[in-house]
Design a protein around this motif. Structure first.
Motif, PDB file in Angstrom:
ATOM      1  N   THR A   1       0.845  -1.193   0.000  1.00 25.54           N
ATOM      2  CA  THR A   1       0.000   0.000   0.000  1.00 25.54           C
ATOM      3  C   THR A   1       0.879   1.240   0.000  1.00 25.54           C
ATOM      4  OG1 THR A   1      -1.698  -1.210   1.201  1.00 25.54           O
ATOM      5  CG2 THR A   1      -1.853   1.174   1.265  1.00 25.54           C
TER       6      THR A   1
ATOM      7  N   GLY B   1       0.664   5.743  -0.207  1.00 23.70           N
ATOM      8  CA  GLY B   1      -0.094   6.986  -0.230  1.00 23.70           C
ATOM      9  C   GLY B   1       0.820   8.162   0.025  1.00 23.70           C
TER      10      GLY B   1
ATOM     11  N   TYR C   1      -5.019  11.718   3.231  1.00 21.99           N
ATOM     12  CA  TYR C   1      -4.773  11.229   1.874  1.00 21.99           C
ATOM     13  C   TYR C   1      -5.911  11.611   0.940  1.00 21.99           C
ATOM     14  CZ  TYR C   1      -1.238   8.284   4.010  1.00 21.99           C
ATOM     15  OH  TYR C   1      -0.150   7.843   4.690  1.00 21.99           O
ATOM     16  N   ASP C   2      -5.567  12.001  -0.265  1.00 27.41           N
ATOM     17  CA  ASP C   2      -6.549  12.167  -1.329  1.00 27.41           C
ATOM     18  C   ASP C   2      -6.679  10.866  -2.114  1.00 27.41           C
ATOM     19  OD1 ASP C   2      -7.242  14.877  -0.859  1.00 27.41           O
ATOM     20  OD2 ASP C   2      -5.377  15.504  -1.819  1.00 27.41           O
ATOM     21  N   GLU C   3      -5.617  10.053  -2.088  1.00 29.58           N
ATOM     22  CA  GLU C   3      -5.635   8.791  -2.821  1.00 29.58           C
ATOM     23  C   GLU C   3      -4.647   7.829  -2.167  1.00 29.58           C
ATOM     24  OE1 GLU C   3      -5.792   8.644  -7.279  1.00 29.58           O
ATOM     25  OE2 GLU C   3      -3.741   7.906  -6.989  1.00 29.58           O
TER      26      GLU C   3
ATOM     27  N   SER D   1      -3.183   3.827  -2.953  1.00 32.88           N
ATOM     28  CA  SER D   1      -3.222   2.705  -3.891  1.00 32.88           C
ATOM     29  C   SER D   1      -2.659   1.467  -3.202  1.00 32.88           C
ATOM     30  CB  SER D   1      -2.421   3.028  -5.151  1.00 32.88           C
ATOM     31  OG  SER D   1      -1.071   3.269  -4.824  1.00 32.88           O
TER      32      SER D   1
ATOM     33  N   SER E   1     -12.584   3.895   2.296  1.00 32.62           N
ATOM     34  CA  SER E   1     -13.318   4.348   1.115  1.00 32.62           C
ATOM     35  C   SER E   1     -14.491   5.267   1.409  1.00 32.62           C
ATOM     36  CB  SER E   1     -13.843   3.135   0.342  1.00 32.62           C
ATOM     37  OG  SER E   1     -12.791   2.280   0.004  1.00 32.62           O
TER      38      SER E   1
END
Length: 184
Positions: free
Chosen positions: A114, A116, A134-136, A138, A170
């Motif tokens: 992971t 970020g 975090y904006d995103e 992965s 999410s």
């Protein structure tokens, strides 16, 4: 085939799920963590109990957190962001292993990575328009099994639909902050 693929007692899992589905009193799981500041940026969280279906179970784990030296810590433990990602990865791991077992899939290896990126201006209060979080984020799941790609895609969909921490990442969680002032 073993009766415990991936070390999971599938019959016990099915019995547990049946109980949850049929008995409303078994549907609740409550977790609690108490964190105490030690010094500088170091804290230790203690897990002492959880409740399942209204029944409290005792246990004890300590989880340390600290910041790297560059972020004013002593680098004595993972920082909160690393622990957050570790919690996501651990939850996803459980999801893949347990659901694979339920589907009759043997997992030979599983790794989740992971990543970020934060803009520190938000955390430091330098720019109110910058998100401190975090904006995103992965993540990559590296999974080795003997199952077909189609079965693994099905497994992946089940896990992404049912992972508690993926849902927590999410969707917004309603937070209820409360400050208690302790007299010295």
């Amino acid at each position: 085939m073993t009766n415990k693929p991936n070390g999971i007692d599938v019959a016990a899992l099915q019995q547990f799920a049946k109980g949850v589905a049929e008995d409303a009193s078994k549907r609740s799981a409550r977790f609690n963590v108490k964190t105490k500041w030690e010094h500088q940026t170091r804290s230790v969280a203690t897990v002492s109990h959880y409740a399942l279906g209204g029944v409290t179970h005792q246990r004890h784990f300590d989880i340390a957190a600290d910041e790297p030296v560059e972020l004013l810590g002593q680098n004595s433990a993972p920082n909160p962001q690393e622990l957050l990602m570790a919690a996501l990865n651990a939850c996803l791991t459980v999801g893949y292993v347990v659901n694979a077992a339920a589907m009759g899939i043997t997992v030979h290896s599983l790794e989740i990575e992971t990543d970020g990126e934060l803009d520190l201006r938000g955390f430091l209060g330098l720019d109110e328009s910058v998100n401190p979080g975090y904006d995103e984020v992965s993540y990559v799941v590296r999974l080795h099994t003997d199952a077909t790609r189609e079965r693994l895609e099905e497994l992946h969909q089940v896990v992404t639909r049912t992972s508690v921490n993926l849902a927590n990442f999410s969707k917004a969680i309603h937070m209820k902050p409360k400050l208690e002032i302790v007299d010295a």
